[in-house]
Design a protein around this motif. Structure first.
Motif, PDB file in Angstrom:
ATOM      1  N   LEU A   1      -0.662  10.394  -7.919  1.00 46.84           N
ATOM      2  CA  LEU A   1      -0.463  11.208  -9.116  1.00 46.84           C
ATOM      3  C   LEU A   1      -1.528  10.914 -10.150  1.00 46.84           C
ATOM      4  O   LEU A   1      -1.858  11.776 -10.976  1.00 46.84           O
ATOM      5  CB  LEU A   1       0.924  10.942  -9.700  1.00 46.84           C
ATOM      6  CG  LEU A   1       2.120  11.392  -8.855  1.00 46.84           C
ATOM      7  CD1 LEU A   1       3.417  10.950  -9.508  1.00 46.84           C
ATOM      8  CD2 LEU A   1       2.112  12.901  -8.669  1.00 46.84           C
ATOM      9  N   ALA A   2      -2.082   9.708 -10.131  1.00 46.89           N
ATOM     10  CA  ALA A   2      -3.117   9.341 -11.094  1.00 46.89           C
ATOM     11  C   ALA A   2      -4.459   9.992 -10.792  1.00 46.89           C
ATOM     12  O   ALA A   2      -5.398   9.871 -11.587  1.00 46.89           O
ATOM     13  CB  ALA A   2      -3.282   7.821 -11.124  1.00 46.89           C
ATOM     14  N   ALA A   3      -4.551  10.692  -9.656  1.00 47.39           N
ATOM     15  CA  ALA A   3      -5.804  11.364  -9.293  1.00 47.39           C
ATOM     16  C   ALA A   3      -5.775  12.852  -9.614  1.00 47.39           C
ATOM     17  O   ALA A   3      -6.699  13.584  -9.255  1.00 47.39           O
ATOM     18  CB  ALA A   3      -6.081  11.167  -7.809  1.00 47.39           C
ATOM     19  N   GLN A   4      -4.737  13.308 -10.319  1.00 51.04           N
ATOM     20  CA  GLN A   4      -4.545  14.743 -10.511  1.00 51.04           C
ATOM     21  C   GLN A   4      -5.367  15.345 -11.643  1.00 51.04           C
ATOM     22  O   GLN A   4      -5.451  16.564 -11.771  1.00 51.04           O
ATOM     23  CB  GLN A   4      -3.059  15.036 -10.749  1.00 51.04           C
ATOM     24  CG  GLN A   4      -2.152  14.568  -9.619  1.00 51.04           C
ATOM     25  CD  GLN A   4      -2.573  15.128  -8.270  1.00 51.04           C
ATOM     26  OE1 GLN A   4      -2.738  16.338  -8.114  1.00 51.04           O
ATOM     27  NE2 GLN A   4      -2.756  14.248  -7.295  1.00 51.04           N
ATOM     28  N   SER A   5      -5.975  14.531 -12.489  1.00 54.55           N
ATOM     29  CA  SER A   5      -6.797  15.065 -13.573  1.00 54.55           C
ATOM     30  C   SER A   5      -7.854  14.039 -13.952  1.00 54.55           C
ATOM     31  O   SER A   5      -7.662  12.828 -13.739  1.00 54.55           O
ATOM     32  CB  SER A   5      -5.933  15.395 -14.799  1.00 54.55           C
ATOM     33  OG  SER A   5      -5.537  14.206 -15.467  1.00 54.55           O
ATOM     34  N   PRO A   6      -8.983  14.474 -14.524  1.00 49.85           N
ATOM     35  CA  PRO A   6     -10.027  13.527 -14.942  1.00 49.85           C
ATOM     36  C   PRO A   6      -9.516  12.497 -15.945  1.00 49.85           C
ATOM     37  O   PRO A   6      -9.894  11.321 -15.876  1.00 49.85           O
ATOM     38  CB  PRO A   6     -11.092  14.437 -15.563  1.00 49.85           C
ATOM     39  CG  PRO A   6     -10.900  15.763 -14.895  1.00 49.85           C
ATOM     40  CD  PRO A   6      -9.428  15.883 -14.678  1.00 49.85           C
TER      41      PRO A   6
ATOM     42  N   GLY B   1       0.830  -1.196   0.000  1.00 48.34           N
ATOM     43  CA  GLY B   1       0.000   0.000   0.000  1.00 48.34           C
ATOM     44  C   GLY B   1       0.865   1.246   0.000  1.00 48.34           C
ATOM     45  O   GLY B   1       2.079   1.194  -0.182  1.00 48.34           O
ATOM     46  N   TYR B   2       0.204   2.406   0.216  1.00 46.13           N
ATOM     47  CA  TYR B   2       0.932   3.673   0.279  1.00 46.13           C
ATOM     48  C   TYR B   2       0.588   4.388   1.590  1.00 46.13           C
ATOM     49  O   TYR B   2      -0.603   4.554   1.888  1.00 46.13           O
ATOM     50  CB  TYR B   2       0.582   4.570  -0.902  1.00 46.13           C
ATOM     51  CG  TYR B   2       1.219   5.944  -0.784  1.00 46.13           C
ATOM     52  CD1 TYR B   2       2.544   6.123  -1.143  1.00 46.13           C
ATOM     53  CD2 TYR B   2       0.507   7.018  -0.255  1.00 46.13           C
ATOM     54  CE1 TYR B   2       3.147   7.367  -0.997  1.00 46.13           C
ATOM     55  CE2 TYR B   2       1.105   8.270  -0.111  1.00 46.13           C
ATOM     56  CZ  TYR B   2       2.420   8.434  -0.482  1.00 46.13           C
ATOM     57  OH  TYR B   2       3.025   9.655  -0.331  1.00 46.13           O
ATOM     58  N   PRO B   3       1.574   4.851   2.387  1.00 38.53           N
ATOM     59  CA  PRO B   3       2.994   4.524   2.177  1.00 38.53           C
ATOM     60  C   PRO B   3       3.229   3.063   2.497  1.00 38.53           C
ATOM     61  O   PRO B   3       2.502   2.469   3.305  1.00 38.53           O
ATOM     62  CB  PRO B   3       3.705   5.444   3.163  1.00 38.53           C
ATOM     63  CG  PRO B   3       2.703   5.661   4.251  1.00 38.53           C
ATOM     64  CD  PRO B   3       1.365   5.686   3.576  1.00 38.53           C
ATOM     65  N   GLY B   4       4.238   2.498   1.872  1.00 33.99           N
ATOM     66  CA  GLY B   4       4.494   1.087   2.088  1.00 33.99           C
ATOM     67  C   GLY B   4       5.822   0.660   1.511  1.00 33.99           C
ATOM     68  O   GLY B   4       6.283   1.213   0.508  1.00 33.99           O
TER      69      GLY B   4
ATOM     70  N   LEU C   1       8.764   8.241  -6.061  1.00 37.13           N
ATOM     71  CA  LEU C   1       8.955   9.687  -5.980  1.00 37.13           C
ATOM     72  C   LEU C   1       8.671  10.162  -4.567  1.00 37.13           C
ATOM     73  O   LEU C   1       7.834   9.579  -3.870  1.00 37.13           O
ATOM     74  CB  LEU C   1       8.025  10.411  -6.967  1.00 37.13           C
ATOM     75  CG  LEU C   1       8.322  10.216  -8.459  1.00 37.13           C
ATOM     76  CD1 LEU C   1       7.195  10.804  -9.299  1.00 37.13           C
ATOM     77  CD2 LEU C   1       9.652  10.856  -8.829  1.00 37.13           C
ATOM     78  N   PRO C   2       9.331  11.213  -4.102  1.00 39.46           N
ATOM     79  CA  PRO C   2       9.148  11.667  -2.719  1.00 39.46           C
ATOM     80  C   PRO C   2       7.753  12.229  -2.461  1.00 39.46           C
ATOM     81  O   PRO C   2       7.262  13.063  -3.211  1.00 39.46           O
ATOM     82  CB  PRO C   2      10.218  12.748  -2.554  1.00 39.46           C
ATOM     83  CG  PRO C   2      10.543  13.203  -3.942  1.00 39.46           C
ATOM     84  CD  PRO C   2      10.364  12.005  -4.812  1.00 39.46           C
ATOM     85  N   GLY C   3       7.118  11.715  -1.411  1.00 39.53           N
ATOM     86  CA  GLY C   3       5.885  12.313  -0.911  1.00 39.53           C
ATOM     87  C   GLY C   3       4.631  12.086  -1.713  1.00 39.53           C
ATOM     88  O   GLY C   3       3.595  12.689  -1.402  1.00 39.53           O
ATOM     89  N   VAL C   4       4.668  11.219  -2.736  1.00 42.04           N
ATOM     90  CA  VAL C   4       3.466  10.982  -3.541  1.00 42.04           C
ATOM     91  C   VAL C   4       3.357   9.502  -3.872  1.00 42.04           C
ATOM     92  O   VAL C   4       4.343   8.765  -3.864  1.00 42.04           O
ATOM     93  CB  VAL C   4       3.466  11.791  -4.856  1.00 42.04           C
ATOM     94  CG1 VAL C   4       3.370  13.272  -4.584  1.00 42.04           C
ATOM     95  CG2 VAL C   4       4.692  11.459  -5.698  1.00 42.04           C
ATOM     96  N   ASP C   5       2.130   9.075  -4.157  1.00 40.82           N
ATOM     97  CA  ASP C   5       1.867   7.730  -4.647  1.00 40.82           C
ATOM     98  C   ASP C   5       1.801   7.804  -6.168  1.00 40.82           C
ATOM     99  O   ASP C   5       1.061   8.617  -6.721  1.00 40.82           O
ATOM    100  CB  ASP C   5       0.543   7.230  -4.069  1.00 40.82           C
ATOM    101  CG  ASP C   5       0.114   5.905  -4.671  1.00 40.82           C
ATOM    102  OD1 ASP C   5       0.997   5.133  -5.096  1.00 40.82           O
ATOM    103  OD2 ASP C   5      -1.111   5.646  -4.721  1.00 40.82           O
ATOM    104  N   THR C   6       2.559   6.977  -6.847  1.00 41.19           N
ATOM    105  CA  THR C   6       2.562   7.035  -8.316  1.00 41.19           C
ATOM    106  C   THR C   6       1.261   6.535  -8.921  1.00 41.19           C
ATOM    107  O   THR C   6       0.980   6.799 -10.089  1.00 41.19           O
ATOM    108  CB  THR C   6       3.706   6.186  -8.891  1.00 41.19           C
ATOM    109  OG1 THR C   6       3.477   4.800  -8.573  1.00 41.19           O
ATOM    110  CG2 THR C   6       5.044   6.625  -8.328  1.00 41.19           C
ATOM    111  N   GLY C   7       0.460   5.792  -8.144  1.00 37.52           N
ATOM    112  CA  GLY C   7      -0.766   5.242  -8.693  1.00 37.52           C
ATOM    113  C   GLY C   7      -0.505   4.203  -9.767  1.00 37.52           C
ATOM    114  O   GLY C   7      -1.397   3.876 -10.544  1.00 37.52           O
ATOM    115  N   CYS C   8       0.726   3.698  -9.829  1.00 38.28           N
ATOM    116  CA  CYS C   8       1.122   2.717 -10.859  1.00 38.28           C
ATOM    117  C   CYS C   8       0.823   3.241 -12.256  1.00 38.28           C
ATOM    118  O   CYS C   8       0.459   2.483 -13.157  1.00 38.28           O
ATOM    119  CB  CYS C   8       0.406   1.390 -10.641  1.00 38.28           C
ATOM    120  SG  CYS C   8       0.741   0.662  -9.028  1.00 38.28           S
TER     121      CYS C   8
END
Length: 410
Positions: free
Chosen positions: A285-290, A162-165, A202-209
């Motif tokens: 990061l995958a939640a940053q735009s529609p 999970g994140y963080p994990g 990346l520091p401080g964010v989940d890449t969302g794969c």
């Protein structure tokens, strides 16, 4: 000194004892002006509180494998060397079969649980396609080095935290290899190679794969670079038939998304307490735009696929923590896609390792069948719909309790 190492933990224990003893010994013996004595006593109290908080945090971190390194904790770790635009399939148009073989050097992994069940090994992999440079942990089944199996190729399960994990979480906190070793020896679970790549890139964010040009190519790291290395360095079965991916929480979202997006790379996925819309993890990061949300939502991908993918999904969740997302995927699926949903009632516990640990064995029994290795006599079949009467919290968490019976009790 390693964040998760024994020396750091022992140092904190010693400092905590010192912090407790200091006020008892020195509180009434301090001399000098009143302001100086007050300042010294305040510092002793702060020292005691600080060491206590640090010790508790370290114990919780070690138990749940949240942060693996100081860079992860402080938000300074960056494992992305480049993030080129790799196109829709995440390969950048490269003919992967023509690339030179990836030959890696492995060494024994350190940390809680990493030496159990034959030991976990680790390597630092530079992803040739993704531009990611990070560690990958590998555990080999007991049959791998036996002479009778020297010509056999083994199925693979990629494990995502999970994140963080930490990438170590499946071994150090969920004890997956320790739980599965005796079952593999008895033939009740297939002899899977377990692969755990780093997902905190990346520091401080989940890449969302996700693949995000100019930022990170996490999808390609997980679905191209890591599998290619494993198949080049070990006797692994080829994709997609021999490959599956499993995760919990944010890793569960990734597991379902990777399988739906890449049925040519994975045949099955296990999602424990996952979500579909990347907004489920607000640091993703995958939640940053529609557009990114839709492109990385397994339910959207499943509905909009040109043809239903030939994959199998095992999805478990509690109310408002994975169950609704699992049902949505079940409703969106059409043959040959298959979906097995396990309802986990609230009484089984919350969103923690204690909830997911007992689900490891049932999930791997299911994976055994999905990858073409029928359970032998004496091995239990995947959970279906038995009664929950008298079930323990661990049995409920593992999926032994049926969805229908649990719903009736709510």
């Amino acid at each position: 000194m390693s964040l998760t190492g024994t020396p750091f933990l022992c140092t904190l224990v010693v400092l905590s004892v010192v912090a407790l003893v200091l006020p008892l010994v020195l509180w009434s013996r301090l001399r000098g002006p009143r302001a100086l004595r007050a300042a010294a006593r305040t510092l002793m109290l702060l020292f005691a509180q600080g060491t206590a908080v640090a010790l508790v945090f370290t114990l919780v971190n070690n138990a749940n494998s949240l942060y693996d390194t100081w860079g992860d904790l402080l938000g300074t770790g960056d494992h992305v060397q480049q993030a080129a635009d790799l196109g829709a399939d995440g390969t950048g148009g490269l003919a992967l079969e023509r690339l030179p073989k990836v030959r890696q050097a492995f060494e024994p992994a350190t940390g809680p649980g990493m030496r159990a069940a034959g030991g976990v090994r680790v390597t630092q992999l530079k992803g040739r396609v993704s531009g990611v440079n990070a560690e990958v942990y590998v555990w080999l089944p007991p049959q791998y080095d036996e002479p009778a199996y020297r010509h056999q190729r083994f199925p693979v399960v990629e494990l995502l935290p999970g994140y963080p994990g930490s990438a170590k979480a499946w071994f150090g906190s969920l004890h997956a290899h320790e739980q599965l070793l005796p079952l593999m020896r008895d033939g009740q679970v297939a002899p899977f190679i377990l692969v755990a790549p780093r997902t905190s890139l990346l520091p401080g964010v989940d890449t969302g794969c996700a693949n995000i040009p100019g930022t990170v190519n996490a999808d390609t790291w997980l679905s191209v670079d890591v599998p290619r290395m494993v198949m080049d360095d070990f006797r692994a079965r080829p994709a997609p038939e021999g490959w599956a991916v499993a995760g919990y929480s944010a890793g569960a979202h990734c597991a379902a998304k990777l399988a739906v997006a890449h049925p040519d790379r994975y045949r099955a996925a296990v999602s424990l307490s996952g979500y579909n819309d990347p907004i489920g993890e607000r640091d993703s990061l995958a939640a940053q735009s529609p557009a990114l949300r839709a492109g990385n939502d397994p339910c959207v991908l499943l509905r909009e696929a040109p043809a239903p993918p030939r994959i199998a999904l095992y999805l478990s969740g509690q109310p408002h923590d994975g169950y609704e997302a699992a049902v949505a995927l079940e409703q969106a699926a059409k043959a040959p896609t298959t979906v097995h949903v396990v309802f986990v009632p609230r009484s089984a516990g919350g969103h923690t390792m204690a909830l997911w640990r007992p689900q490891v064995v049932p999930a791997f029994r299911w994976l055994t069948e999905m990858t073409g290795h029928p359970v032998t006599a004496g091995g239990a079949a995947p959970p279906r719909s038995p009664s929950t009467a008298g079930a323990t919290p661990a049995e409920l968490a593992s999926g032994i309790a049926s969805r229908a019976a649990s719903v009736r009790r709510r």
